[in-house]
Design a protein around this motif. Sequence first.
Motif, PDB file in Angstrom:
ATOM      1  N   PHE A 167       0.605  -1.491   0.359  1.00  0.00           N
ATOM      2  CA  PHE A 167      -0.308  -0.032   0.110  1.00  0.00           C
ATOM      3  C   PHE A 167       0.279   1.242   0.251  1.00  0.00           C
ATOM      4  O   PHE A 167       0.135   2.235  -0.049  1.00  0.00           O
ATOM      5  N   GLY A 168       2.072   1.160   0.367  1.00  0.00           N
ATOM      6  CA  GLY A 168       3.007   2.568  -0.035  1.00  0.00           C
ATOM      7  C   GLY A 168       3.802   1.954  -1.146  1.00  0.00           C
ATOM      8  O   GLY A 168       3.541   1.635  -2.287  1.00  0.00           O
ATOM      9  N   GLY A 169       3.964   3.435  -1.750  1.00  0.00           N
ATOM     10  CA  GLY A 169       5.283   3.983  -2.916  1.00  0.00           C
ATOM     11  C   GLY A 169       5.984   5.091  -2.409  1.00  0.00           C
ATOM     12  O   GLY A 169       5.909   5.886  -1.975  1.00  0.00           O
ATOM     13  N   GLY A 170       7.002   5.656  -3.492  1.00  0.00           N
ATOM     14  CA  GLY A 170       7.936   6.518  -3.215  1.00  0.00           C
ATOM     15  C   GLY A 170       8.287   6.768  -4.629  1.00  0.00           C
ATOM     16  O   GLY A 170       8.576   5.747  -5.314  1.00  0.00           O
ATOM     17  N   LEU A 171       8.356   8.111  -5.159  1.00  0.00           N
ATOM     18  CA  LEU A 171       9.246   8.860  -5.887  1.00  0.00           C
ATOM     19  C   LEU A 171      10.473   9.230  -5.883  1.00  0.00           C
ATOM     20  O   LEU A 171      10.473  10.549  -4.938  1.00  0.00           O
ATOM     21  N   THR A 172      11.461   9.042  -6.877  1.00  0.00           N
ATOM     22  CA  THR A 172      12.920  10.323  -6.852  1.00  0.00           C
ATOM     23  C   THR A 172      13.813   9.806  -7.899  1.00  0.00           C
ATOM     24  O   THR A 172      13.345   9.429  -9.238  1.00  0.00           O
ATOM     25  N   PRO A 173      13.922  11.083  -7.898  1.00  0.00           N
ATOM     26  CA  PRO A 173      14.184  11.393  -9.330  1.00  0.00           C
ATOM     27  C   PRO A 173      15.692  10.555  -8.721  1.00  0.00           C
ATOM     28  O   PRO A 173      16.682  10.314  -8.262  1.00  0.00           O
ATOM     29  N   LEU A 174      16.355   9.905 -10.548  1.00  0.00           N
ATOM     30  CA  LEU A 174      17.655   9.244 -11.045  1.00  0.00           C
ATOM     31  C   LEU A 174      18.963   9.810 -10.821  1.00  0.00           C
ATOM     32  O   LEU A 174      18.582  11.080 -11.947  1.00  0.00           O
ATOM     33  N   LEU A 175      19.855   9.442  -9.648  1.00  0.00           N
ATOM     34  CA  LEU A 175      21.572  10.616  -9.587  1.00  0.00           C
ATOM     35  C   LEU A 175      22.344   9.653 -10.936  1.00  0.00           C
ATOM     36  O   LEU A 175      22.492   8.694 -10.484  1.00  0.00           O
ATOM     37  N   ASP A 176      23.295  10.759 -11.057  1.00  0.00           N
ATOM     38  CA  ASP A 176      24.513  10.056 -11.989  1.00  0.00           C
ATOM     39  C   ASP A 176      25.219   9.926 -10.601  1.00  0.00           C
ATOM     40  O   ASP A 176      25.006  10.332  -9.683  1.00  0.00           O
ATOM     41  N   VAL A 177      26.737   9.674 -10.627  1.00  0.00           N
ATOM     42  CA  VAL A 177      28.268   9.854  -9.826  1.00  0.00           C
ATOM     43  C   VAL A 177      28.260  10.935  -8.989  1.00  0.00           C
ATOM     44  O   VAL A 177      28.887  11.071  -8.244  1.00  0.00           O
ATOM     45  N   GLU A 178      27.903  12.157  -9.669  1.00  0.00           N
ATOM     46  CA  GLU A 178      27.784  13.355  -9.338  1.00  0.00           C
ATOM     47  C   GLU A 178      27.184  13.734  -8.438  1.00  0.00           C
ATOM     48  O   GLU A 178      27.186  14.806  -8.492  1.00  0.00           O
ATOM     49  N   GLY A 179      25.356  13.261  -8.349  1.00  0.00           N
ATOM     50  CA  GLY A 179      24.532  13.828  -7.550  1.00  0.00           C
ATOM     51  C   GLY A 179      23.529  14.515  -8.618  1.00  0.00           C
ATOM     52  O   GLY A 179      22.716  14.845  -8.324  1.00  0.00           O
ATOM     53  N   LYS A 180      23.698  14.446 -10.247  1.00  0.00           N
ATOM     54  CA  LYS A 180      23.246  15.488 -10.469  1.00  0.00           C
ATOM     55  C   LYS A 180      21.797  14.285 -10.838  1.00  0.00           C
ATOM     56  O   LYS A 180      21.758  12.878 -11.685  1.00  0.00           O
ATOM     57  N   PRO A 181      20.661  15.030 -11.455  1.00  0.00           N
ATOM     58  CA  PRO A 181      20.228  14.255 -12.014  1.00  0.00           C
ATOM     59  C   PRO A 181      19.839  13.668 -13.758  1.00  0.00           C
ATOM     60  O   PRO A 181      20.442  14.245 -14.265  1.00  0.00           O
ATOM     61  N   ILE A 182      19.548  12.374 -13.938  1.00  0.00           N
ATOM     62  CA  ILE A 182      19.520  11.878 -15.478  1.00  0.00           C
ATOM     63  C   ILE A 182      18.857  12.422 -15.844  1.00  0.00           C
ATOM     64  O   ILE A 182      17.188  12.419 -15.985  1.00  0.00           O
TER      65      ILE A 182
END
Length: 57
Positions: free
Chosen positions: A39-54
């Motif tokens: 019943f749960g879920g989560g959303l997050t941006p994917l990040l590269d090795v430098e912590g920047k969004p893909i």
Amino acid sequence: MSKDNRFEIVYQETGLKSEKTIYVDKETGVNYLFIANGFGGGLTPLLDVEGKPIITK
């Protein structure tokens, strides 16, 4: 914004009780990971090795 969907599913993996989906925002190109478990879920941006969004172009 157009009447088309803003987000596109580019990957989906389904298990017995969980689901993993990667969405791409068509306007920004940012990739997001959504995980649903029970019943749960989560959303997050994917990040590269430098912590920047893909970003998909």
